[in-house]
Design an enzyme around this catalytic site. Structure first.
Site, mmCIF file in Angstrom:
data_model
loop_
_atom_site.group_PDB
_atom_site.id
_atom_site.type_symbol
_atom_site.label_atom_id
_atom_site.label_comp_id
_atom_site.label_asym_id
_atom_site.label_seq_id
_atom_site.Cartn_x
_atom_site.Cartn_y
_atom_site.Cartn_z
ATOM 1 N N ASP A 98 93.824 1.508 31.473
ATOM 2 C CA ASP A 98 93.516 2.896 31.130
ATOM 3 C C ASP A 98 92.007 3.082 30.970
ATOM 4 O O ASP A 98 91.408 2.597 30.006
ATOM 5 C CB ASP A 98 94.238 3.272 29.835
ATOM 6 C CG ASP A 98 94.194 4.761 29.551
ATOM 7 O OD1 ASP A 98 93.309 5.448 30.090
ATOM 8 O OD2 ASP A 98 95.042 5.240 28.764
ATOM 9 N N ASP A 282 90.583 9.267 34.482
ATOM 10 C CA ASP A 282 91.567 8.771 33.523
ATOM 11 C C ASP A 282 92.750 8.130 34.240
ATOM 12 O O ASP A 282 93.702 8.812 34.635
ATOM 13 C CB ASP A 282 92.029 9.937 32.640
ATOM 14 C CG ASP A 282 92.964 9.504 31.522
ATOM 15 O OD1 ASP A 282 93.330 8.321 31.473
ATOM 16 O OD2 ASP A 282 93.329 10.358 30.689
#
Length: 395
Positions: A98, A282
């Site tokens: 992430d 992201d």
């Protein structure tokens, strides 16, 4: 003016901490009782994660070809995760890679009974000879779940690279259901130390400091090869074989997230941008996500969606610091099949984001499948190249 900017950024920090949760305990009294128990047993000075909070500004440069690669698994084009180990002897985990989180977080063997904990692998500090005690309490809001846990240190290994004395979080309580049926155990963050719970540099920065990689950067190559190899995490630079074009490098807007100046969003030739936009790269988000105003403007320009005929759909262009990055209809639609027909979903969704001076647009996995992306700590920049579609299986 500087005081005004800092005040607005301060407001954004505290907006993020207000996480909307579905409580696991039925009453406020029960939740307070559980918190008091955790505090009395584990309390030390705490630090809150500040995802999507600090924005200032920086500069640019480029790459390295000396690198190590880790496999990424693609689960239905909505989850990308890989393997790592913690401790000595190694304890194995599956984690989401992430780019909008700052730290490694996995379940603890001491976590409270819940679906998020019971059905996942758990870190056992007593089984590791390289565990280093700290036990600082942390709180981390991750999507719809609040994680409560302890910061500690151990050896973390990815693709044969052994990072010693690496800071990570052991989760001891989950307030929400994000991890309940997830195929992964935790999250490995690749943002900047400014938003990380705990202490010190990120995992890639530690690799560089310990001489495990020669370039202080990493890159992500994601595929749309559902259920099979989902691509590669490249540690220490780029692999040119994954790029179908030259890289375009864009300076960071802030050393917090991988956040860039977003000049405009165009649907076909229609401008859908608003003031003060920033793009956050992201990889922990499957879609393109933004607030209601932006998403409504994008949706209002689109014709009726017919999944079997997308010839009338326009391209969506993200203008990032003067550069056009274009998604075609085949890029921004999710396709799936049932027993009778082929169906699809528009990959731009409305989400609740923190209030603050900037309007954030999260460029998630839909975007990263189109563009092989280089995240450069050394030069505070992000590089984009068209991804070279290398397949091992046919969808």
């Amino acid at each position: 003016m500087q005081l005004l900017i800092l005040a607005l950024a301060f407001t954004a920090v505290f907006s993020f901490v207000e996480v909307n949760l579905e409580p696991l305990h039925k009453s406020i009294e029960e939740q307070q009782k559980r918190f008091n128990y955790l505090k009395s047993r584990y309390y030390t000075p705490r630090r809150l994660s500040k995802k999507y909070s600090k924005f200032l500004g920086m500069e640019t440069e480029i790459l390295s070809n000396d690198h190590t690669e880790a496999d990424i698994f693609n689960s239905f084009d909505v989850m990308y995760y890989g393997n790592l180990t913690i401790g000595t002897p190694p304890q194995s985990f599956r984690v989401v890679f992430d780019t909008a989180e700052g730290r490694l977080v996995v379940p603890s063997s001491r976590c409270q009974p819940s679906l998020s904990c019971v059905f996942h692998r758990k870190y056992n500090r007593n089984a590791s000879s390289t565990y280093v005690h700290n036990d600082t309490l942390f709180f981390l809001g991750y999507h719809s779940t609040l994680l409560v846990g302890l910061i500690n240190f151990d050896t973390v290994s990815i693709a044969g690279l052994n990072v010693t004395n690496s800071c990570f979080g052991e989760t001891i309580d989950y307030r929400g259901h994000q991890f309940s049926i997830a195929p992964y155990d935790g999250v490995l963050g690749f943002a900047w130390p400014a938003i990380a719970v705990g202490y010190g540099p990120t995992i890639v920065q530690q690799m560089y400091e310990q001489g495990l990689i020669s370039d202080n950067s990493f890159s992500l190559y994601l595929t749309d090869n559902k259920g099979h190899s989902g691509g590669k995490l490249i540690l220490g630079g780029i692999n040119p074989n994954y790029a179908a074009s030259n890289f375009t490098y864009i300076p960071l807007f802030s050393e917090s997230l991988w956040v860039l100046q977003l000049d405009n969003i165009k649907v076909g030739n229609i401008s859908c941008g608003i003031d003060n936009m920033v793009a956050v790269i992201d990889s922990g988000t499957p879609s393109i996500s933004a607030g209601k105003t932006i998403v409504d403007k994008i949706r209002s320009t689109l014709p009726q969606l017919h999944c079997t005929d997308i010839t009338n759909l326009p391209n969506i262009t993200f203008v990032i610091k003067g550069y056009d990055l274009v998604l075609e209809p085949k890029d921004y639609l999710y396709y799936f099949e049932d027993s009778e027909k082929i169906d699809c979903i528009f990959g731009v969704e409305q989400v609740k984001l923190p209030d603050g001076p900037f309007n954030m647009v999260l460029l998630g996995d839909i975007f990263l499948r189109k563009f092989y992306t280089h995240f450069d700590y050394a030069n505070s920049s992000v590089g984009f190249a068209l991804a070279n579609r290398i397949r091992t299986e046919t969808d």
